[in-house]
Design an enzyme around this catalytic site. Structure first.
Site, PDB file in Angstrom:
ATOM      1  N   GLU A 142      30.369  47.118  45.743  1.00  0.00           N
ATOM      2  CA  GLU A 142      29.900  48.253  46.533  1.00  0.00           C
ATOM      3  C   GLU A 142      28.638  48.757  45.837  1.00  0.00           C
ATOM      4  OE1 GLU A 142      32.604  51.593  46.885  1.00  0.00           O
ATOM      5  OE2 GLU A 142      31.126  52.698  48.061  1.00  0.00           O
TER       6      GLU A 142
ATOM      7  N   LYS B  72      32.724  51.475  37.874  1.00  0.00           N
ATOM      8  CA  LYS B  72      31.438  52.084  38.220  1.00  0.00           C
ATOM      9  C   LYS B  72      31.508  53.586  38.353  1.00  0.00           C
ATOM     10  CE  LYS B  72      30.160  48.970  41.470  1.00  0.00           C
ATOM     11  NZ  LYS B  72      30.743  49.418  42.704  1.00  0.00           N
TER      12      LYS B  72
ATOM     13  N   ARG C 116      41.774  42.630  35.914  1.00  0.00           N
ATOM     14  CA  ARG C 116      40.474  43.218  35.576  1.00  0.00           C
ATOM     15  C   ARG C 116      40.220  43.031  34.095  1.00  0.00           C
ATOM     16  NH1 ARG C 116      38.490  47.254  39.329  1.00  0.00           N
ATOM     17  NH2 ARG C 116      37.136  48.232  37.794  1.00  0.00           N
TER      18      ARG C 116
HETATM   19  P1  ATP Z   1      34.294  51.328  41.673  1.00  0.00           P
HETATM   20  O1  ATP Z   1      34.700  52.128  40.476  1.00  0.00           O
HETATM   21  O2  ATP Z   1      33.198  51.928  42.469  1.00  0.00           O
HETATM   22  O3  ATP Z   1      35.440  50.773  42.485  1.00  0.00           O
HETATM   23  P2  ATP Z   1      34.163  48.787  40.423  1.00  0.00           P
HETATM   24  O4  ATP Z   1      33.731  48.820  39.006  1.00  0.00           O
HETATM   25  O5  ATP Z   1      35.616  48.580  40.717  1.00  0.00           O
HETATM   26  O6  ATP Z   1      33.577  50.078  41.051  1.00  0.00           O
HETATM   27  P3  ATP Z   1      33.467  47.216  42.743  1.00  0.00           P
HETATM   28  O7  ATP Z   1      32.145  47.311  43.407  1.00  0.00           O
HETATM   29  O8  ATP Z   1      34.637  47.874  43.365  1.00  0.00           O
HETATM   30  O9  ATP Z   1      33.314  47.709  41.214  1.00  0.00           O
HETATM   31  O10 ATP Z   1      33.822  45.714  42.467  1.00  0.00           O
HETATM   32  C1  ATP Z   1      33.070  44.586  42.844  1.00  0.00           C
HETATM   33  C2  ATP Z   1      33.845  43.341  42.499  1.00  0.00           C
HETATM   34  O11 ATP Z   1      33.956  43.240  41.080  1.00  0.00           O
HETATM   35  C3  ATP Z   1      35.254  43.392  43.037  1.00  0.00           C
HETATM   36  O12 ATP Z   1      35.580  42.115  43.543  1.00  0.00           O
HETATM   37  C4  ATP Z   1      36.104  43.729  41.855  1.00  0.00           C
HETATM   38  O13 ATP Z   1      37.349  43.111  41.986  1.00  0.00           O
HETATM   39  C5  ATP Z   1      35.308  43.155  40.687  1.00  0.00           C
HETATM   40  N1  ATP Z   1      35.503  43.956  39.473  1.00  0.00           N
HETATM   41  C6  ATP Z   1      35.209  45.258  39.287  1.00  0.00           C
HETATM   42  N2  ATP Z   1      35.537  45.674  38.061  1.00  0.00           N
HETATM   43  C7  ATP Z   1      36.063  44.606  37.423  1.00  0.00           C
HETATM   44  C8  ATP Z   1      36.593  44.382  36.116  1.00  0.00           C
HETATM   45  N3  ATP Z   1      36.658  45.358  35.221  1.00  0.00           N
HETATM   46  N4  ATP Z   1      37.041  43.150  35.824  1.00  0.00           N
HETATM   47  C9  ATP Z   1      36.974  42.161  36.719  1.00  0.00           C
HETATM   48  N5  ATP Z   1      36.484  42.286  37.968  1.00  0.00           N
HETATM   49  C10 ATP Z   1      36.028  43.493  38.329  1.00  0.00           C
HETATM   50 MG    MG Z   2      36.452  48.930  42.686  1.00  0.00          MG
END
Ligand code: ATP
Ligand code: MG
Length: 561
Positions: free
Chosen positions: A40, A274, A264
């Site tokens: 996102e 994020k 994660r």
């Molecule tokens: P938000 O806090 O806005 O949800 P986020 O850090 O989770 O942000 P996203 O944009 O939701 O980031 O995630 C983009 C992609 O990266 C998704 O497919 C998510 O599964 C993956 N992703 C996000 N954070 C992690 C992490 N810590 N480890 C592995 N994959 C991640």
């Molecule tokens: Mg997320």
């Protein structure tokens, strides 16, 4: 005959590789592999995303498939073009080129038509409850939810209301479109989830064309389906959403990718989500998204982390379902391994102490050859100016040292790296008793560091020529948080480390670094890995310390074995 699973076990494949192999063997997707990385655009990418990117692009490359970069841009209030641009740049920096760069917002029209189709099938309805009421009637894990009073509207009424939602007739938040599933479902995500909300907001791509926006859970499976994704790889928080993902696609009867979840990445002493990183930036706890203390890819680039080190890190942490906290030290270990191989070496002094060579011919400057990288012959050599006035590291001299101190002491000798052996004859102090200068004799027969009489000199120290050195400000970074898991603390702001940035204002480096461009990464011998920051000025370098030389991880890993 070996089954794909047996082979997988032998080759130590991770579970996603095994699933893809099984699908290829069974012909589930006709041997096709298509993945996507779906951020996102509400912030910059972080090291957790690097894991996801490496998995998605890695699986595609391994099986001869493709991987898209798709922006899940369904929340216009939080999303910005700046984030889109940074994400594209960061994916490329990490070393991957998306097959296509796509946006969920490209499919708004198709999603709308599919929503009408669900209404016509009696599987979605317009609900007039407020967001609070929807929440209140949702029930809990132990209690079923309550059905909305609008759940049994006719198809015609639903279609009419839904279209009027889009034409801007109703105020924000006054109505939603909800899927008609089951208010008693044990999985809360299936209790008539909201598919669309009314939101008068400018979207970074669709502008003001829409005042209803799809929810992530509705938009995501449809986007995957449109793009022909085969394996929709998501982090574990989406596991509970998979039944809904499947329900939407099955209800529409359209092409159905397989969602697979993995753990994660959790990295010690930092945050990898994020929205929390955004809070750090917006509340001014750091200087910006690329403040080198941040776990963002932009910050790591600025700090001098090579992308190859991040890819190596992602490979080492592996792919599994269960969460585990990875030590930050492992990431640094990967960074050091690449830099040790690739970074050219230079001399610099962080805390200077003046050395005057009393027997050096007045005004004489000698150019001393030095090897750029002992790990890489092709890096060649350079010359360092040597003169009668040098700066050494203050810590390399002790007036009254302990027995095992092999650096400089009164009456003692030390070797200058690439230079000569010197002896300390006199310690000069100011009125307050502070040491301000050492008066030394240079053994002129020891150029290159070897004594012709074969006497042993144990210590070798770094130095710069005072008249030739370039001034530098050095920024040394420590962990941003004082506890290993700031994400588990109620308010992460209360555990911000106080000394995560230490600025050294009076450092000096050899003149070969004079024109080094921002991003140039190197080692200061005996001190650590550094890179030039974009804040550098014409007459003063600003350096980021990338990592120290010492590898604490090697010790941790050895102990663990
Ligand atoms: P938000 O806090 O806005 O949800 P986020 O850090 O989770 O942000 P996203 O944009 O939701 O980031 O995630 C983009 C992609 O990266 C998704 O497919 C998510 O599964 C993956 N992703 C996000 N954070 C992690 C992490 N810590 N480890 C592995 N994959 C991640
Ligand atoms: Mg997320």
């Amino acid at each position: 005959m070996a089954t794909p699973t047996d082979e997988g076990a032998r080759e130590k494949l991770h579970f996603i590789q095994r699933i893809v192999r099984e699908h290829n063997a069974s012909g589930r997707f006709d041997g096709r592999v298509c993945t996507r990385f779906p951020p996102e655009p509400n912030g910059y990418l972080h090291i957790g995303h690097a894991k996801s990117i490496c998995i998605n692009f890695g699986i595609a490359a391994e099986f001869g498939g493709k991987c898209n970069l798709r922006f899940d841009d369904t929340n216009p209030i939080k999303e910005e073009q700046e984030f889109v641009d940074s994400i594209v740049a960061d994916v490329r920096w990490l070393g991957f080129e998306p097959a296509e760069i796509l946006y969920a917002s490209d499919y708004y029209g198709r999603m709308w038509a599919w929503a009408e189709e669900l209404i016509e099938k009696g599987l979605a309805y317009v609900c007039d409850l407020t967001p609070d009421q929807v929440r209140e009637t949702r029930g809990t894990l132990t209690e079923p939810g309550r059905e909305s009073p609008h759940r049994n509207r006719s198809v015609a009424e639903n279609l009419d209301l839904f279209r009027r939602m889009r034409s801007g007739e109703f105020p924000d938040g006054s109505r939603t479109l909800r899927a008609k599933i089951d208010m008693a479902a044990p999985n809360l995500n299936l209790r008539d989830p909201v598919m669309y909300r009314i939101l008068t907001a400018h979207h970074h791509r669709t502008g003001d064309a829409w005042c209803v926006y799809p929810m992530y859970d509705w938009a995501h499976p449809l986007s995957d389906s449109v793009e022909g994704i085969t394996h929709s790889l998501a982090s574990i928080e989406f596991e509970n959403h998979r039944p809904l993902y499947d329900w939407f696609l099955d209800s529409l009867g359209i092409y159905h990718p397989q969602q697979i979840e993995f753990a994660r990445l959790e990295l010690s002493h930092t945050l990898v989500t994020k929205r929390k990183l955004r809070a750090l930036v917006e509340e001014g706890h750091v200087a910006g998204w690329d403040d080198p203390r941040m776990p963002t890819l932009a910050a790591m680039r600025r700090r001098g982390y090579p992308p190859a080190a991040l890819r190596d890190f992602a490979a080492r942490i592996g792919v599994a379902k269960d969460e585990n906290l990875v030590e930050y030290a492992l990431l640094e270990h990967c960074v050091r391994e690449v830099l040790n191989r690739e970074a050219p070496r230079f001399l610099g002094v962080l805390d200077p102490l003046r050395v005057v060579l009393t027997n050096w011919p007045e005004g004489k400057v000698e150019m001393l050859p030095a090897v750029n990288n002992p790990e890489d012959e092709s890096a060649g050599t350079r010359e360092i100016p040597f003169s009668g006035e040098l700066l050494i590291e203050a810590a390399d001299f002790m007036e009254d040292p302990p027995r095992k101190f092999f650096r400089l002491r009164p009456g003692g000798e030390v070797r200058l790296r690439w230079g000569y052996i010197i002896r300390c004859d006199e310690v000069v102090k100011d009125a307050a008793g502070k040491i301000v200068e050492l008066r030394c004799t240079c053994d002129l027969d020891t150029r290159g560091g070897h004594a012709p009489d074969g006497r042993k000199i144990k210590g070798t120290i770094h130095w710069v020529s005072a008249a030739h050195a370039i001034p530098a400000t050095v920024r040394q970074y420590g962990a941003l948080f004082s506890v290993p898991e700031p994400g588990r603390v109620e308010d992460f702001r209360t555990v911000l480390a106080e000394d995560s940035l230490v600025e050294i204002a009076d450092a000096w480096v050899e003149p070969a670094l004079r024109d080094a461009e921002p991003g140039f990464a190197f080692q200061l011998e005996r001190l650590g890995y550094y890179c030039v920051d974009r804040d550098r000025a014409a007459d003063r370098l600003v350096l980021n310390r990338t990592a120290t030389l010492r590898d604490t991880w090697a010790k941790i890993a050895a102990k663990g074995d």
